[in-house]
Design a protein around this motif. Structure first.
Motif, mmCIF file in Angstrom:
data_model
loop_
_atom_site.group_PDB
_atom_site.id
_atom_site.type_symbol
_atom_site.label_atom_id
_atom_site.label_comp_id
_atom_site.label_asym_id
_atom_site.label_seq_id
_atom_site.Cartn_x
_atom_site.Cartn_y
_atom_site.Cartn_z
ATOM 1 N N ARG A 14 5.183 -15.292 -11.053
ATOM 2 C CA ARG A 14 4.934 -13.862 -11.229
ATOM 3 C C ARG A 14 3.800 -13.623 -12.224
ATOM 4 O O ARG A 14 2.911 -12.815 -11.998
ATOM 5 N N THR A 27 0.680 -10.795 -12.873
ATOM 6 C CA THR A 27 0.295 -10.232 -14.170
ATOM 7 C C THR A 27 -1.127 -10.618 -14.568
ATOM 8 O O THR A 27 -1.950 -9.766 -14.893
ATOM 9 N N GLN A 37 0.438 -1.632 -17.996
ATOM 10 C CA GLN A 37 0.883 -0.439 -17.262
ATOM 11 C C GLN A 37 0.092 -0.227 -15.966
ATOM 12 O O GLN A 37 0.510 0.527 -15.110
ATOM 13 N N THR A 38 -1.082 -0.857 -15.867
ATOM 14 C CA THR A 38 -1.899 -0.611 -14.674
ATOM 15 C C THR A 38 -1.493 -1.508 -13.508
ATOM 16 O O THR A 38 -2.004 -1.359 -12.410
ATOM 17 N N ILE A 39 -0.599 -2.456 -13.782
ATOM 18 C CA ILE A 39 -0.211 -3.356 -12.686
ATOM 19 C C ILE A 39 0.844 -2.671 -11.820
ATOM 20 O O ILE A 39 1.893 -2.276 -12.325
ATOM 21 N N PRO A 40 0.575 -2.520 -10.529
ATOM 22 C CA PRO A 40 1.496 -1.783 -9.662
ATOM 23 C C PRO A 40 2.849 -2.469 -9.577
ATOM 24 O O PRO A 40 2.938 -3.686 -9.427
ATOM 25 N N GLN A 41 3.866 -1.652 -9.682
ATOM 26 C CA GLN A 41 5.242 -2.115 -9.650
ATOM 27 C C GLN A 41 5.553 -2.847 -8.340
ATOM 28 O O GLN A 41 6.252 -3.845 -8.327
ATOM 29 N N ASP A 42 4.980 -2.347 -7.249
ATOM 30 C CA ASP A 42 5.372 -2.925 -5.945
ATOM 31 C C ASP A 42 4.933 -4.379 -5.801
ATOM 32 O O ASP A 42 5.525 -5.142 -5.054
ATOM 33 N N ASP A 53 9.318 -10.554 -6.218
ATOM 34 C CA ASP A 53 10.750 -10.806 -6.369
ATOM 35 C C ASP A 53 11.399 -11.112 -5.023
ATOM 36 O O ASP A 53 12.263 -11.976 -4.918
ATOM 37 N N MET A 108 0.827 -1.202 0.000
ATOM 38 C CA MET A 108 0.000 0.000 0.000
ATOM 39 C C MET A 108 0.864 1.255 0.000
ATOM 40 O O MET A 108 1.565 1.532 0.957
ATOM 41 N N THR A 109 0.786 1.975 -1.022
ATOM 42 C CA THR A 109 1.494 3.257 -1.032
ATOM 43 C C THR A 109 0.505 4.348 -0.664
ATOM 44 O O THR A 109 -0.694 4.195 -0.817
ATOM 45 N N SER A 110 1.045 5.438 -0.225
ATOM 46 C CA SER A 110 0.149 6.504 0.194
ATOM 47 C C SER A 110 -0.441 7.202 -1.022
ATOM 48 O O SER A 110 0.119 7.196 -2.105
ATOM 49 N N TYR A 115 5.215 -6.586 -8.138
ATOM 50 C CA TYR A 115 6.325 -7.344 -8.708
ATOM 51 C C TYR A 115 7.498 -7.375 -7.750
ATOM 52 O O TYR A 115 8.151 -8.404 -7.580
#
Lengths: 435, 314, 303
Positions: free
Chosen positions: B225, B230, B205-210, B216, B1-3, B212
């Motif tokens: 993954r 994905t 592009q809509t998949i949140p980087q965090d 990892d 969860m990012t702010s 992944y």
């Protein structure tokens, strides 16, 4: 809150208004498409992109506009591949121009459908009776259109090739018989020197199929429709002769003489030496001569039993029935009937001038000229496509049937099916027919 | 969860003093929503619904493209004719055949391409552009090349022969009733796959980087993954791709029109091809409208079933 | 899924060199597979007709060998008012794209993020419009647009004209609202967390503010995709302008290709003209897809 909603509504409307404005900037041409605006007449031609023929149309219009002060003709040019779609769409919006050109076989359909009005061509300098019959479109005893030229089907080969395989060069008086033709193909095929022994141009999807292959059917003794009353295709399209034609047509593929589907440019294949004999039109004559010079052999069509046949009728000119200034349109059309314009069209397009007098003035087409064979063929062998409003329908059915036959369909059942479709179309539509 | 990102202009202000009642705010929301959809809905009504209703109304008449008399009401006559038209059943069968193969094939391949060019590697921009080329190339150019490649002595058969050490000799693809449709399918996928690659890319592009990054850290394999990050992340894109490919596949027309004209022996005729041929070249507007109307109902049914199925899984 | 900063590309687990090479080889092989028609087109545009068909049987079809010149390009300009057609198509496509992005995203926003009665029906109805191929209702549409009134600005006067035939607007407005775009925006907007809206509402933003300041800035990929996918059909439109445009001055590029199909089609010129109208679209794609990645990256940063 109310104000917010209102702001949104306002911006939505603003978007539409913006659209309206942007589009409105260039949209000033909304008056241009009625058939005539007083004494200014609109003329449509299929010549967009064809500078040579378009140039002649422009010249005639220029001469006409300069020669009198009452009428003014304004040209709009369309690309020919989709010309019919443009005309039909305009007709559905009641926006046909006063003067328009039309592909010959479509004239009965457009006359019946109320697109075209009958013409009085008596005031022209060139008499109608002097024209090749295939260049005057009559329907129900009235003349609806006339053309300045016609084209002719022919076979191209090379004299050196025919000589090498010991094949007689056919002449107008003594064309190849079916037997001779098949022998010639067999000899050339046996040499293995050519990718296509014969190229019929089967890669072309359009009107080429009935134009190019129904004359062969007619030479066998069949036809697209029974022309005694234009009420049925029975017998003509599925009789013994027609079946014989179908079996022969298919045999060209099974024997490996002709490709089931030609490349996009059979004429280039011929000039590149890939094809020994090519079934094509007079319009390729000049380019072929440029390539092969005197070695080019221009051969008359084969006599399959009922005499050699070629298709007749090319682009012709008429007047729309909704034209608000028919006198002006007639005046223009009659003005255009001068021998010099017949000559100009034929020269510009490499086609056969519609009158003998004009043809004599076109280099190559004069008596004894290299291309005079086309004029003779048009005079002696041309058969116009059936004069009936059902023709566009018949054309699609024939194309599909011929294609199926080449692909190996059972010949008699394919032809029977074509007959039943055409007859059904004839009986459900109240066509009035006959030239 | 990012702010949540704080946005200048909206976030910095003081809390609103006014708090409208829930009912009023709901009503306002509805009104605003209507205002927002209205330009699109208005334009669709004007330029789609009205002409389509007109077109479908013609299905109950004997309207012709060119005719001296106005169309007459003929009831269900066109539909009765249609039921007895063997060509319609062939068209229908071919259309479903095409759709059944193309939908999974093109959708899947497009995803593979999208994944291939979504990596941080040199030249991905170049590859994306190149894979998109067939989509923008004129059908005229495409048809010349593929007609040629599908010939008996064409490039396709040359390749087949080389790959099998001369054991297999391919057929005359477009002129053989059993291979013409597969040939059209292959070419269509080739031409259309870049289009859906772009849509998958947008979805990726809509998949949140965090997510992944978290995977990892857990030491997840590539497959894990893909399977757990994905694939679920592409849920909405998936529905979109599925529905749009299906509808596009059912509308197959251009390729058939330029490559085979429905032949050989009706093996590539499709419903839309038949409708266009009937309505324009054969001038039977009423009958063509009946074909279109029946087709519309059928595809609508398929799409509804599809939506129902994809919804159930969620 | 509550992150507000989605990312374009990812490094992933350490990739072994061999695997990387294999993947790159796959990319290159696929590139060849997809690129050959454009190579053929560009190369053929430099050759005379007869040579194009002569070279077809060999690898020469893809190589600029033999008699190579720019003759076909000069031929194009002799035959077609290419500059005018390009100008028209650029204008028509650009306006369609810009209006389309606005109108369709606005509708999609209401359909995906707001609560109101009937939105499911509206969405289903919108998607259903995709099912009807354009060809099947083109003719009634011609008749219909010919009945529509139009306000014309003449200096300071507004005049009401009848019939849209032979105008620019008839080539733009029917294609602005697009179910495909609405649906695409709708699906994309759904992946943007709704919490953002709630937070913004608390901060006093209205719905249009949420649309403009939160949702749209986060939708770079969707906007780029819709832009490309709206541009293509607008650029390729062919049947419609043939039916509704009579003046040569208003015609778009695709109609121009028909100018080359005469009794003796000039294939070299067809290739040259095709190149001229394809290459700008590809350039645009390159431009858009850069924006496509960077827009999200930057929106993440700015946010």
């Amino acid at each position: 809150m109310e104000s917010r909603t209102r702001r949104l509504t306002v911006s939505s409307i603003a978007a539409l208004a913006a659209a309206a404005l942007v589009a409105g900037c260039g949209g000033s041409g909304s008056t241009g498409s009625s058939g005539a605006d007083g004494d200014t007449l609109t003329l449509w031609t299929h010549n967009a992109g064809n500078a040579a023929e378009y140039g002649v149309v422009k010249q005639i219009v220029k001469d006409f506009n300069a020669g009198q002060s009452k009428y003014k003709v304004k040209i709009q040019a369309f690309p020919q591949g989709s010309y019919n779609d443009s005309v039909v769409a305009a007709a559905s919006a009641k926006k046909l121009p006063c003067i328009l050109d039309v592909d010959g076989p479509n004239v009965p359909n457009w006359a019946w459908g109320g697109y075209l009005a009958p013409l009085d061509l008596s005031k022209g300098k060139v008499a109608v009776k002097d024209q090749l019959t295939s260049t005057v479109a009559t329907y129900q005893d009235k003349t609806y259109a006339f053309g300045f030229y016609d084209v002719a089907l022919t076979m191209y080969s090379r004299k050196s090739v025919l000589k090498k395989y010991d094949i007689r060069v056919p002449t107008l008086d003594q064309p190849w018989t079916k037997g001779e033709f098949m022998d010639a193909l067999a000899k050339i095929k046996a040499s293995g020197k050519f990718k296509n022994t014969l190229d019929l141009g089967t890669g072309d999807p359009g009107e080429w199929w009935p134009y190019a292959y129904s004359p062969m059917l007619q030479s066998f003794g069949g036809d697209l429709i029974d022309r005694s009353a234009y009420k049925t295709a029975k017998g003509a399209l599925n009789g013994e002769k027609a079946v014989e034609w179908g079996k022969w047509f298919r045999s060209l593929v099974t024997k490996g003489y002709a490709p089931q589907k030609s490349s996009k440019s059979p004429a280039d294949d011929f000039r590149n030496g890939k094809t020994a004999i090519q079934w094509d039109g007079s319009w390729s004559a000049q380019a072929n001569t440029d390539k092969f010079g005197s070695d080019l052999a221009i051969l008359p069509p084969v006599d399959f039993g009922d005499g050699p046949k070629i298709g007749g009728a090319s682009w012709q000119w008429g007047m729309s029935s909704t034209c608000s200034n028919k006198e002006g349109a007639q005046a223009y059309l009659n003005f255009s009937r001068q021998t010099k314009y017949f000559v100009d069209f034929a020269k510009a397009t490499g086609t056969i001038a519609a009158t003998d007098a004009a043809a004599q003035q076109v280099k190559g087409y004069e008596t004894g000229g290299q291309f005079n064979i086309f004029l003779k063929a048009a005079q002696e062998f041309a058969v116009v496509r059936p004069v009936t409003p059902a023709y566009p329908y018949i054309s699609t059915v024939f194309s599909k049937t011929a294609r199926d036959i080449l692909a190996g369909a059972n010949v008699s059942s394919a032809l029977d099916q074509a007959v039943s479709q055409i007859d059904n179309n004839l009986s459900t539509n109240n066509y009035s027919t006959g030239s | 969860m990012t702010s949540l990102p704080s946005r200048p202009g909206t976030a910095a202000g003081a809390p609103q003093a006014r708090r409208p009642t829930r009912r009023r705010s709901r009503r306002r929301e509805s009104l605003t929503a209507l205002g927002m959809v209205s330009p699109a809905v208005f334009l669709l009504l004007l330029f789609f619904v009205i002409p389509v209703v007109l077109a479908f109304a013609l299905a109950f008449t004997n309207a012709r493209l060119v005719s001296p008399t106005p169309a007459e009401f003929t009831g269900l006559q066109n539909f009765r004719t249609l039921l007895d038209d063997p060509l319609f059943y062939k068209s229908l069968r071919n259309t479903f055949y095409f759709a059944a193969v193309v939908v999974p094939l093109q959708g899947g391949l497009a995803l593979v391409l999208a994944l291939l060019v979504n990596a941080k590697v040199k030249g991905v921009n170049f590859f994306r552009t190149v894979y998109f080329i067939p989509v923008v190339t004129s059908m005229v150019v495409v048809s010349i090349l593929w007609t040629l490649m599908y010939q008996k002595t064409g490039l396709v058969n040359e390749l087949i022969s080389q790959l099998t050490f001369g054991v297999v000799h391919g057929p005359d693809w477009l002129n053989n009733p059993s291979t013409a449709m597969p040939a059209i399918i292959f070419m269509s996928v080739w031409q259309g796959v870049g289009f859906h690659m772009v849509i998958w890319l947008a979805g990726l592009q809509t998949i949140p980087q965090d997510l992944y990054e978290a995977a990892d850290i857990d030491g997840a394999t590539r497959w894990v993954r893909f399977r757990y990050v994905t694939w679920p992340g592409l849920r909405t894109t998936r529905t979109f791709v599925l529905i749009t490919i299906t509808i596009a596949a059912f509308s197959l027309f251009a390729q058939v029109s330029v490559m085979t004209q429905g032949g050989p022996l009706d093996s590539t005729t499709t419903v839309v091809y038949q409708a266009v041929q009937t309505g324009y070249a054969q001038q039977q507007t009423g009958y063509a409208s009946a074909i279109s109307l029946v087709f519309f109902v059928l595809v609508l049914a398929v799409s509804l079933v599809q939506r129902f199925l994809t919804r159930e899984k969620d | 899924m509550t992150s507000a900063s989605p990312a374009p590309a990812r490094p992933g687990p350490r990739t072994p060199l061999l695997r990387m090479l294999a993947l790159q080889a796959a990319r290159i092989a696929l590139a060849l597979f997809f690129a050959f028609p454009i190579v053929f087109m560009l190369v053929s545009s430099l050759k005379p007709d007869q040579q194009i068909f002569g070279d077809l049987d060999s690898i020469k079809a893809f190589l600029p060998v033999g008699h190579v010149s720019l003759d076909n390009y000069t031929g194009v300009f002799d035959r077609v008012p290419a500059a005018r057609f390009l100008f028209n198509s650029i204008g028509i496509s650009a306006v369609t794209v810009v209006l389309g992005i606005f109108v369709n995203s606005l509708a999609a926003f209401a359909l995906s993020r707001m609560r109101w009665r009937g939105k499911k029906i509206v969405l289903s109805a919108v998607i259903a419009t995709l099912i009807v191929p354009f060809e099947t209702f083109a003719l009634p549409l011609v008749w219909w647009v010919n009945q529509l009134p139009w306000l014309e600005v003449n200096g300071f006067h507004l005049t009401l004209t009848e019939g849209w035939l032979d105008t620019y607007q008839v080539q733009v407005l029917p294609f602005v609202a697009n179910a495909f775009s609405i649906f695409l925006f709708h699906q994309y907007f759904q992946s943007i967390p709704k919490e953002l809206d709630e937070a913004a509402v608390i901060d006093g933003a209205n719905w249009f503010g949420i649309y403009r300041r939160i949702v749209m800035p986060l939708s770079g990929p969707a906007i780029a995709t819709v832009a490309i996918l709206t541009f293509l059909p607008a650029w390729n439109s062919y049947l419609w302008p043939l039916m509704v445009v009579q003046s040569e001055d208003l015609r778009p590029v695709m109609v121009g290709i028909q100018y080359f199909f005469q009794l003796n089609p000039s294939w070299g010129e067809i290739m040259a003209y095709s190149s001229m109208i394809t290459v700008p679209v590809l350039a645009l794609f390159v431009a858009f897809q850069r924006a496509f990645v960077s827009s999200i990256a930057s929106s993440g940063v700015k946010g």
